[in-house]
Design an enzyme around this catalytic site. Structure first.
Site, PDB file in Angstrom:
ATOM      1  N   HIS A 169       0.823  -1.213   0.000  1.00 35.94           N
ATOM      2  CA  HIS A 169       0.000   0.000   0.000  1.00 35.94           C
ATOM      3  C   HIS A 169       0.855   1.261   0.000  1.00 35.94           C
ATOM      4  CE1 HIS A 169       0.805   0.693   4.294  1.00 35.94           C
ATOM      5  NE2 HIS A 169       0.515  -0.586   4.527  1.00 35.94           N
ATOM      6  N   CYS A 185       3.465  -5.082   6.410  1.00 38.70           N
ATOM      7  CA  CYS A 185       3.009  -4.670   5.079  1.00 38.70           C
ATOM      8  C   CYS A 185       4.185  -4.093   4.292  1.00 38.70           C
ATOM      9  CB  CYS A 185       1.906  -3.615   5.190  1.00 38.70           C
ATOM     10  SG  CYS A 185       0.333  -4.295   5.734  1.00 38.70           S
TER      11      CYS A 185
END
Lengths: 209, 206
Positions: A169, A185
């Site tokens: 992201h 992440c």
């Protein structure tokens, strides 16, 4: 006489030690010659052609469509097609830190998972549903409703979901790109994320090492 | 007597080393290893391939080479490496990198924000990869004066210790293999970073 016996014993011990060392040295330098094992009933030419075939099959496993390779140590992401690198991006991967919840006795390790994954979900303007660790880490009370966990703008313009609960992201902290700072992440800069989102589909492979 | 033993050992070192040439056994061994790799490539886990002939180490997944490191030095001691995939049991280093433990409330945004994370530079450059079947791979840095000094000390230690260990395993009917590999510092760190306990390793012979 006693002194002589002591010397004799010491010499014998030294002799035995040297003998064992010498034997170990010999075995180490010249191990037993290999005996023919599995596949020895096949001819050399058959083995040769089988080996070539296996090498080719392993080599041909590289996808000829877009795939993502992430070097979590060097914080680099490569968008590839076959052997060609289409785009290289500086990213942020997991910090490797450990968080312990003293109440529930739960432990989280903030590593980016390694192995082969696929893109499972694609999101535009993603909303982050904060997990328990995000509250515990900041010493805040965990909300009782899903609404209380929602946070907008934290994940950038796009997100690609992989494995269980991990995303590629965007980030607000672009100055930290290139460092291992995330909770697992993979954070990517805006332009690279846009290109990545456009090039990938559900099922696109992600290789992380 | 001592001189005679040392003389005997010196003479023994002149015997030819059995080579692993182009014969049926070597092709059969390669065949077995390729089949092992093929089976590893079907799974989603990372694995490491040591190509002694090509002098490279590869980090692979699903048959793809993700990273490749050149080997600057190779030394093999003891039995040949078994012709199967070996699992990494543990990574042994003098100073192991340690993870930072976050206490609840620690990460509350504050003025004095500092980064205390586990990064590639924290990884060691000299360590031993302990694989199953008593295969030990020692990674040593190949450049720098201090590295060379350290390598000399390690070699001296190996010269004294390894024969005794080899003898100990031999009398118990067990195999023992030690492999010394020289890598550049950054490559040694990257290998330590990516090769996790439980991951498999295949060593193709010289």
């Amino acid at each position: 006489m006693f002194r002589d016996k002591k010397t004799l014993l010491a010499s014998a011990a030294l002799f035995l030690s040297l003998l064992m060392w010498g034997a170990g040295f010999y075995i180490g330098m010249w191990p037993p010659v290999e005996t023919e094992g599995k596949g020895s009933d096949r001819s050399v030419s058959r083995l040769k052609s089988e080996n070539q075939y296996l090498k080719q099959r392993i080599k041909s496993m590289a996808p000829d469509v877009f795939y993502i390779v992430i070097d979590s140590g060097n914080n680099r992401l490569y968008l590839k097609k076959g052997a060609r690198v289409i785009r290289e991006a500086v990213v942020s991967c997991g910090s490797g830190a450990v968080l312990r919840d003293p109440d529930k006795k739960t432990t989280w390790v903030f590593d980016t998972p390694r192995g082969v994954f696929t893109v499972q979900t694609k999101h535009v303007a993603p909303v982050w549903t904060k997990p328990d660790w995000a509250f515990i880490e900041e010493g805040e009370k965990i909300p009782g409703t899903v609404q209380g966990r929602m946070e907008t703008g934290m994940l950038g313009d796009y997100a690609l979901g992989f494995s269980s609960g991990y995303f590629i992201h965007g980030t607000l902290y672009t100055r930290l790109l290139g460092r291992n700072v995330t909770h697992g992440c993979v954070r990517v800069g805006d332009e690279d994320l846009k290109a990545l989102f456009a090039a990938t589909d559900i099922g696109t492979r992600i290789y992380i090492f | 007597m001592l001189i005679k033993i040392l003389l005997l050992i010196s003479i023994l070192t002149l015997f030819p080393f059995p080579t692993f040439g182009e014969n049926r056994a070597s092709f059969a061994k390669e065949n077995g290893l390729l089949r092992e790799e093929w089976s590893l490539a079907q799974k989603s886990n990372l694995y490491v391939v040591v190509q002694l002939k090509e002098k490279i180490i590869q980090i692979k997944a699903k048959g793809i080479i993700l990273r490749e490191f050149p080997l600057h030095h190779i030394d093999l001691w003891g039995n040949n490496v078994p012709d199967k995939a070996l699992a990494l049991v543990k990574k042994s280093a003098l100073v192991k990198p340690s993870r930072k433990t976050v206490r609840p409330g620690d990460m509350k945004e504050s003025e004095d924000f500092t980064l205390d994370v586990l990064e590639l530079d924290d990884m060691p450059i000299r360590y031993t990869l302990v694989l199953d079947n008593r295969v030990f791979i020692s990674i040593r840095p190949s450049e720098g004066v201090t590295s060379k000094f350290g390598n000399t000390l390690s070699s001296l230690e190996d010269f004294l210790v390894r024969p005794a260990v080899t003898f100990w395993y031999a009398v118990r009917g067990k195999q023992y293999t030690a492999l010394d590999l020289g890598l550049e510092k950054q490559d040694a760190k990257a290998l330590y970073w990516s090769f996790s306990e439980g991951a498999k390793c295949i060593v193709y012979p010289q």
